[in-house]
Design an enzyme around this catalytic site. Structure first.
Site, mmCIF file in Angstrom:
data_model
loop_
_atom_site.group_PDB
_atom_site.id
_atom_site.type_symbol
_atom_site.label_atom_id
_atom_site.label_comp_id
_atom_site.label_asym_id
_atom_site.label_seq_id
_atom_site.Cartn_x
_atom_site.Cartn_y
_atom_site.Cartn_z
ATOM 1 N N MET A 35 5.431 -40.168 5.122
ATOM 2 C CA MET A 35 4.610 -41.019 4.251
ATOM 3 C C MET A 35 5.512 -41.687 3.216
ATOM 4 S SD MET A 35 0.906 -39.280 3.997
ATOM 5 C CE MET A 35 1.248 -38.083 2.752
ATOM 6 N N GLY A 36 6.804 -41.764 3.514
ATOM 7 C CA GLY A 36 7.734 -42.420 2.599
ATOM 8 C C GLY A 36 8.110 -41.530 1.434
ATOM 9 N N ALA A 37 8.582 -42.156 0.336
ATOM 10 C CA ALA A 37 9.125 -41.410 -0.817
ATOM 11 C C ALA A 37 10.132 -40.382 -0.285
ATOM 12 C CB ALA A 37 8.007 -40.752 -1.620
ATOM 13 N N GLY A 41 15.140 -33.695 2.444
ATOM 14 C CA GLY A 41 14.422 -32.938 3.474
ATOM 15 C C GLY A 41 14.102 -33.854 4.656
ATOM 16 N N HIS A 42 13.588 -35.055 4.339
ATOM 17 C CA HIS A 42 13.302 -36.011 5.423
ATOM 18 C C HIS A 42 14.587 -36.386 6.151
ATOM 19 C CE1 HIS A 42 9.849 -37.070 2.637
ATOM 20 N NE2 HIS A 42 9.225 -36.842 3.776
ATOM 21 N N GLN A 66 -6.034 -38.442 5.214
ATOM 22 C CA GLN A 66 -5.656 -37.034 5.013
ATOM 23 C C GLN A 66 -5.670 -36.625 3.541
ATOM 24 O OE1 GLN A 66 -1.602 -37.847 6.742
ATOM 25 N NE2 GLN A 66 -0.974 -36.276 5.300
ATOM 26 N N LYS A 156 8.471 -26.708 6.356
ATOM 27 C CA LYS A 156 7.810 -26.573 5.047
ATOM 28 C C LYS A 156 6.285 -26.661 5.206
ATOM 29 C CE LYS A 156 7.326 -28.270 0.499
ATOM 30 N NZ LYS A 156 6.370 -29.375 0.672
ATOM 31 N N ASP A 157 5.830 -27.589 6.059
ATOM 32 C CA ASP A 157 4.395 -27.693 6.317
ATOM 33 C C ASP A 157 4.076 -26.863 7.554
ATOM 34 O OD1 ASP A 157 3.589 -29.569 4.205
ATOM 35 O OD2 ASP A 157 5.010 -30.886 5.196
ATOM 36 N N ARG A 194 6.917 -34.332 -4.219
ATOM 37 C CA ARG A 194 6.201 -33.923 -5.436
ATOM 38 C C ARG A 194 7.121 -33.366 -6.516
ATOM 39 N NH1 ARG A 194 0.474 -31.800 -4.122
ATOM 40 N NH2 ARG A 194 -0.009 -32.995 -2.286
HETATM 41 O O1 PAF Z 1 3.878 -34.558 6.490
HETATM 42 C C1 PAF Z 1 3.585 -35.752 6.273
HETATM 43 O O2 PAF Z 1 4.297 -36.484 5.588
HETATM 44 C C2 PAF Z 1 2.277 -36.319 6.829
HETATM 45 O O3 PAF Z 1 1.289 -35.354 6.861
HETATM 46 C C3 PAF Z 1 2.456 -36.970 8.206
HETATM 47 C C4 PAF Z 1 2.864 -35.969 9.260
HETATM 48 C C5 PAF Z 1 3.484 -38.085 8.120
HETATM 49 C C6 PAF Z 1 1.124 -37.594 8.652
HETATM 50 O O4 PAF Z 1 0.695 -38.576 7.765
#
Ligand code: PAF
Length: 288
Positions: A35-37, A41-42, A66, A156-157, A194
């Site tokens: 979702m950017g930002a 980690g990304h 979501q 993490k998720d 966050r």
């Molecule tokens: O983890 C996230 O950033 C979001 O839940 C995802 C997987 C990009 C779906 O919008």
């Protein structure tokens, strides 16, 4: 450092055509939905995809369905230019930044019919009504568009990747989900967009989360689950924290466990508010 010039694409038709051409010439596609930002980690997910695929696609889309909290959605940072610059440092080839109408041409009001074995009902699902329906909806749509060989998500998720794995299995999608380890800051705080909203003081204090998780791991074979959780609750109860949950769950079913003996996969999970910011984290206690 690698560098490159990612191609930024805004429409489904353009992305599909580029991917089809790449696949026809035998190239493998790795996909990282975000979702950017973006943060380190990304980038670790991007690097994992780069190492294993010919082409890495990163999507940047703040998915409205979501968000259980409208305020959170309105405040979500949108930093496409900075994100693309970061993606260029790791050599991501394609950035997909669609509009709402590209993602939801027939409106947002539909549900993906998939049996998730109730793993969406507990933990985050219990605290954030509708959240995982939205995640399943958008990841399903993105996978339909990108059709990658490999999908990269972060540990993490924990619940998110478990649900997406169930969806892939249940719908028999020919995609391999690769789960990457949690990237952490120097004192152990799990990296998250966050974290930027924490004051310097709260960011320092937030390392109590990782400390508490590690303590549970150290003592998993010495103390009862009840004792471990009571101590963890105490560790996470300060005037500056608001504990939402801390639990020890089976890593496959995500259900709470009461005894260690008969379990083959245990994970400690936590959600806690610090300085008005909701932080989640987890640690695999063991996996046989
Ligand atoms: O983890 C996230 O950033 C979001 O839940 C995802 C997987 C990009 C779906 O919008």
């Amino acid at each position: 450092m690698n560098s490159g010039n990612a191609q930024v694409i805004h429409t489904v038709s353009e992305l599909v055509s580029l991917i089809q051409t790449a696949k026809r010439s035998g190239k493998t596609i790795g996909f990282v939905p975000t979702m950017g930002a973006l943060h380190d980690g990304h980038l670790s997910l991007m690097r994992a995809s780069k190492a294993e695929n010919d082409i890495t696609v990163c999507s940047i889309y703040v998915n409205p369905t979501q968000f259980d909290n409208k305020d959170d959605l309105a405040k979500y940072p949108k930093t496409l230019d900075v994100d693309v610059a970061l993606l260029n440092t790791v050599g991501v080839e394609l950035v997909f930044a669609p509009s709402d109408t590209e993602m939801y041409p027939d409106g947002m009001d539909y549900v993906i019919n998939v049996d998730l074995d109730e793993v969406d009902k507990v933990l985050e699902g219990a605290h954030r009504p509708g959240h995982f329906e939205g995640v399943v909806q958008i990841v399903h749509r993105l996978l339909e568009v990108v059709q990658p060989h490999h999908l990269y998500m972060g540990q993490k998720d924990f619940q998110q990747f478990t649900i997406i794995q169930k969806m892939i299995d249940n719908l028999e999608m020919p995609i391999e989900l690769v789960v990457c380890p949690i990237a952490r800051e120097d004192h152990g705080l799990a990296r998250s967009s966050r974290n930027e909203r924490l004051s310097a003081e709260d960011r320092g204090r937030a390392c109590i989360i990782y400390h508490t998780l590690n303590e549970m791991k150290d003592d998993i074979h010495h103390l009862s689950i009840d004792n471990l959780l009571t101590r963890a609750e105490l560790r996470l109860s300060w005037s500056w924290t608001e504990l939402e949950y801390v639990d020890i769950i089976n890593g496959n079913t995500l259900t709470s466990v009461s005894k260690v003996d008969d379990q083959d996969y245990l994970v400690a999970v936590v959600a806690v508010w610090i300085g008005g910011v909701r932080l989640i984290d987890n640690l695999i206690l063991y996996k046989n």
